[in-house]
Design an enzyme around this catalytic site. Structure first.
Site, PDB file in Angstrom:
ATOM      1  N   VAL A   3      63.393  -2.326  43.950  1.00  8.07           N
ATOM      2  CA  VAL A   3      63.313  -3.347  45.002  1.00  8.07           C
ATOM      3  C   VAL A   3      62.594  -4.574  44.438  1.00  8.07           C
ATOM      4  CG1 VAL A   3      62.408  -3.913  47.285  1.00  8.07           C
ATOM      5  CG2 VAL A   3      63.342  -1.625  46.838  1.00  8.07           C
ATOM      6  N   LYS A   4      63.314  -5.704  44.504  1.00  5.79           N
ATOM      7  CA  LYS A   4      62.753  -6.951  43.961  1.00  5.79           C
ATOM      8  C   LYS A   4      62.091  -7.728  45.097  1.00  5.79           C
ATOM      9  CE  LYS A   4      64.568 -10.148  40.493  1.00  5.79           C
ATOM     10  NZ  LYS A   4      65.752 -10.991  40.219  1.00  5.79           N
ATOM     11  N   VAL A   5      60.860  -8.144  44.843  1.00  4.89           N
ATOM     12  CA  VAL A   5      60.027  -8.747  45.882  1.00  4.89           C
ATOM     13  C   VAL A   5      59.493 -10.083  45.361  1.00  4.89           C
ATOM     14  CG1 VAL A   5      57.861  -8.414  47.158  1.00  4.89           C
ATOM     15  CG2 VAL A   5      59.317  -6.443  46.659  1.00  4.89           C
TER      16      VAL A   5
ATOM     17  N   ALA B 228      67.362  -5.133  43.252  1.00  5.49           N
ATOM     18  CA  ALA B 228      67.993  -5.670  44.464  1.00  5.49           C
ATOM     19  C   ALA B 228      66.904  -6.393  45.255  1.00  5.49           C
ATOM     20  CB  ALA B 228      68.593  -4.533  45.275  1.00  5.49           C
TER      21      ALA B 228
ATOM     22  N   THR C  72      69.515  -8.676  39.769  1.00  8.13           N
ATOM     23  CA  THR C  72      70.326  -9.566  40.612  1.00  8.13           C
ATOM     24  C   THR C  72      69.343 -10.417  41.418  1.00  8.13           C
ATOM     25  OG1 THR C  72      70.361  -8.116  42.558  1.00  8.13           O
ATOM     26  CG2 THR C  72      72.053  -7.729  40.897  1.00  8.13           C
TER      27      THR C  72
END
Ligand code: G3P
Length: 214
Positions: free
Chosen positions: A81-83, A55, A27
């Site tokens: 966790v998307k960074v 996310a 996402t």
């Protein structure tokens, strides 16, 4: 090769998961905003279908990014966790590695960025090929270069080909050995069809019907 769906729509995740071909979801804030639903609730629902749901943090400073990484990763063990690929993002990747938080680095547009993200501890990197094509460059060339570099070393980081726009992007990514493609729903639903399959099935069913009538 793993296939992820690039969406914030839970029904789309459920549909493709029911085909038995779905390995994960990516996402981003734009996709979440488009659906207009609660972010946490959406992510948690998706985690019931697949083992990997990206996310994305919306903070841009390390201290805040850290807090969001801690929070999102506490929601469900399937959360990645998307960074974003920034210097603050690199610090966040390093922090997450120490805390055993799974990460995906987004907005990768060069091999240098890919190498830095991998070295900072990203579990996944997401090169955006469609946006490179849009800018007049060859997105698939970036995947080729990254996979060449990856074959020289033992990076554990998996490459998610992102910003895919048509089925050929997925074929070319597979030929280059990319680990994962994340695919929009509209592209996913094009995969199963072929005119000759439709015509062939039609013919089988008509022949069968004629035999029953005889
Ligand atoms: O996963 C990245 C993707 O959401 C970006 O796609 O089509 O907005 O370039 P696009």
């Amino acid at each position: 090769m793993k296939l992820f769906i690039d969406t914030a729509n839970v029904d789309q995740v459920a549909e493709i998961a029911s085909w038995g071909v779905l390995d994960g979801v990516t996402t981003n804030p734009s996709l979440v905003a488009k659906e207009g639903n609660d972010f946490k609730e959406t992510v948690m629902k998706m985690c019931e279908y697949v083992p990997c749901v990206s996310a994305q943090v919306t903070a841009t400073e390390f201290e805040e990014m850290k807090k969001q990484a801690d929070e999102y990763s506490s929601w469900h063990e399937h959360v990645t966790v998307k960074v974003p690929m920034t210097i603050e993002g690199l610090k966040t990747l390093n922090y997450c590695r120490e805390k055993n938080i799974t990460t995906n680095t987004t907005l990768i547009f060069s091999v240098n960025q890919a190498i830095l993200a991998a070295k900072a501890g990203a579990n996944y990197i997401s090169p955006f090929i469609g946006r490179l094509d849009d800018a007049g460059q060859d997105g698939m060339e970036l995947i080729k270069e990254i996979m060449e570099v990856w074959s020289n070393y033992d990076f554990d980081t998996e490459v998610i080909v992102a910003s895919t726009r048509h089925p050929r992007h997925i074929v070319e990514s597979a030929k280059k050995g990319a680990h994962i493609c994340t695919v929009p729903y509209g592209v996913f639903t094009k995969f199963p069809s072929h005119t000759l399959t439709t015509m062939g099935l039609d013919r089988f069913l008509k022949d069968w019907e004629n035999v029953q009538k005889a």
